[in-house]
Design an enzyme around this catalytic site. Sequence first.
Site, PDB file in Angstrom:
ATOM      1  N   ASP A  46      44.146  38.354  36.705  1.00 12.26           N
ATOM      2  CA  ASP A  46      44.307  37.817  38.064  1.00 12.26           C
ATOM      3  C   ASP A  46      44.914  36.421  37.978  1.00 12.26           C
ATOM      4  O   ASP A  46      46.125  36.287  37.809  1.00 12.26           O
ATOM      5  CB  ASP A  46      42.948  37.832  38.767  1.00 12.26           C
ATOM      6  CG  ASP A  46      43.022  37.348  40.209  1.00 12.26           C
ATOM      7  OD1 ASP A  46      44.085  37.462  40.828  1.00 12.26           O
ATOM      8  OD2 ASP A  46      41.996  36.848  40.721  1.00 12.26           O
TER       9      ASP A  46
ATOM     10  N   LYS B 253      47.405  41.900  38.587  1.00 14.36           N
ATOM     11  CA  LYS B 253      47.813  41.590  39.970  1.00 14.36           C
ATOM     12  C   LYS B 253      49.156  40.904  40.003  1.00 14.36           C
ATOM     13  O   LYS B 253      49.411  40.001  39.199  1.00 14.36           O
ATOM     14  CB  LYS B 253      46.784  40.662  40.618  1.00 14.36           C
ATOM     15  CG  LYS B 253      45.678  41.386  41.314  1.00 14.36           C
ATOM     16  CD  LYS B 253      44.862  40.419  42.142  1.00 14.36           C
ATOM     17  CE  LYS B 253      43.465  40.969  42.324  1.00 14.36           C
ATOM     18  NZ  LYS B 253      42.581  40.033  43.031  1.00 14.36           N
TER      19      LYS B 253
HETATM   20  P1  5GP Z   1      41.091  35.496  36.285  1.00 14.27           P
HETATM   21  O1  5GP Z   1      40.387  34.564  35.330  1.00 14.27           O
HETATM   22  O2  5GP Z   1      42.300  36.188  35.717  1.00 14.27           O
HETATM   23  O3  5GP Z   1      41.353  34.862  37.612  1.00 14.27           O
HETATM   24  O4  5GP Z   1      40.042  36.569  36.711  1.00 14.27           O
HETATM   25  C1  5GP Z   1      39.560  37.491  35.906  1.00 14.27           C
HETATM   26  C2  5GP Z   1      38.275  38.015  36.450  1.00 14.27           C
HETATM   27  O5  5GP Z   1      38.092  37.821  37.865  1.00 14.27           O
HETATM   28  C3  5GP Z   1      38.285  39.497  36.243  1.00 14.27           C
HETATM   29  O6  5GP Z   1      37.803  39.811  34.951  1.00 14.27           O
HETATM   30  C4  5GP Z   1      37.386  39.979  37.340  1.00 14.27           C
HETATM   31  O7  5GP Z   1      36.051  39.943  36.906  1.00 14.27           O
HETATM   32  C5  5GP Z   1      37.574  38.975  38.466  1.00 14.27           C
HETATM   33  N1  5GP Z   1      38.562  39.486  39.455  1.00 14.27           N
HETATM   34  C6  5GP Z   1      39.829  39.099  39.632  1.00 14.27           C
HETATM   35  N2  5GP Z   1      40.433  39.803  40.608  1.00 14.27           N
HETATM   36  C7  5GP Z   1      39.489  40.680  41.049  1.00 14.27           C
HETATM   37  C8  5GP Z   1      39.497  41.704  42.068  1.00 14.27           C
HETATM   38  O8  5GP Z   1      40.456  41.997  42.759  1.00 14.27           O
HETATM   39  N3  5GP Z   1      38.323  42.382  42.221  1.00 14.27           N
HETATM   40  C9  5GP Z   1      37.215  42.120  41.486  1.00 14.27           C
HETATM   41  N4  5GP Z   1      36.136  42.856  41.741  1.00 14.27           N
HETATM   42  N5  5GP Z   1      37.179  41.177  40.533  1.00 14.27           N
HETATM   43  C10 5GP Z   1      38.310  40.466  40.313  1.00 14.27           C
END
Ligand code: 5GP
Length: 195
Positions: free
Chosen positions: A120, A148
């Site tokens: 994400d 994403k």
């Molecule tokens: P990042 O550090 O890349 O922003 O986020 C990673 C973590 O955020 C993922 O492992 C997940 O746990 C959570 N996350 C990010 N996007 C989503 C989403 O659309 N739905 C859910 N349920 N969790 C998300």
Amino acid sequence: GSGGKAGMGRVADVLIPQGEIARRVRELGADLARDLTVELEREGSAMDAPGRIVLMPVLTGAVVFVADLIRHMPLMMSMELVSVSSYPGATTESKGAALRGALPKDLAGRHVVIVDDIYDTGQTLSLLQTLIAEQKPASVRTCVLLSKERERLAEAKVEYVGFEIPNAFVVGYGLDYDGFYRNLPEIVVLGEEPE
Ligand code: 5GP
Ligand code: MG
């Protein structure tokens, strides 16, 4: 949205159905197994040499994915679970990434595969990759079920992606909202209750 999951509280539209996930996870497992086999051949390790490959699933979102993924990877491997918090409680906004607990300390010279549910903002994977690299592993690969389409806050190297998805909040197949919905067998976009 239209449709809905009976008994699941909120209206949700299916983004990726169960069968499509299963098919893609099988491919990802085969891709990883093939590439790791090449690594072992290159270094002259026996296929069944213990201790060469370490899978690192990120709790809790990756548990469903990794359980299916490893059954398509017929290799000697161990698993080390890591915990990173980024979405505490009932929110869909990123709060940055923080390691909970310690990383395993014996990654030097080994082939590490990070497995996460979704790429994400990139903060989780970027943090893990930085910390893992400090231990000088032989190789690091990162595999996510979902990526994403959005601007990253931190760049990570993600070699294996199951599905590119739009910038919406999704749940199911391990992904939660406030701890719930992880048990949905498909990936759904969480919507609001209709008026
Ligand atoms: P990042 O550090 O890349 O922003 O986020 C990673 C973590 O955020 C993922 O492992 C997940 O746990 C959570 N996350 C990010 N996007 C989503 C989403 O659309 N739905 C859910 N349920 N969790 C998300
Ligand atoms: Mg996560």
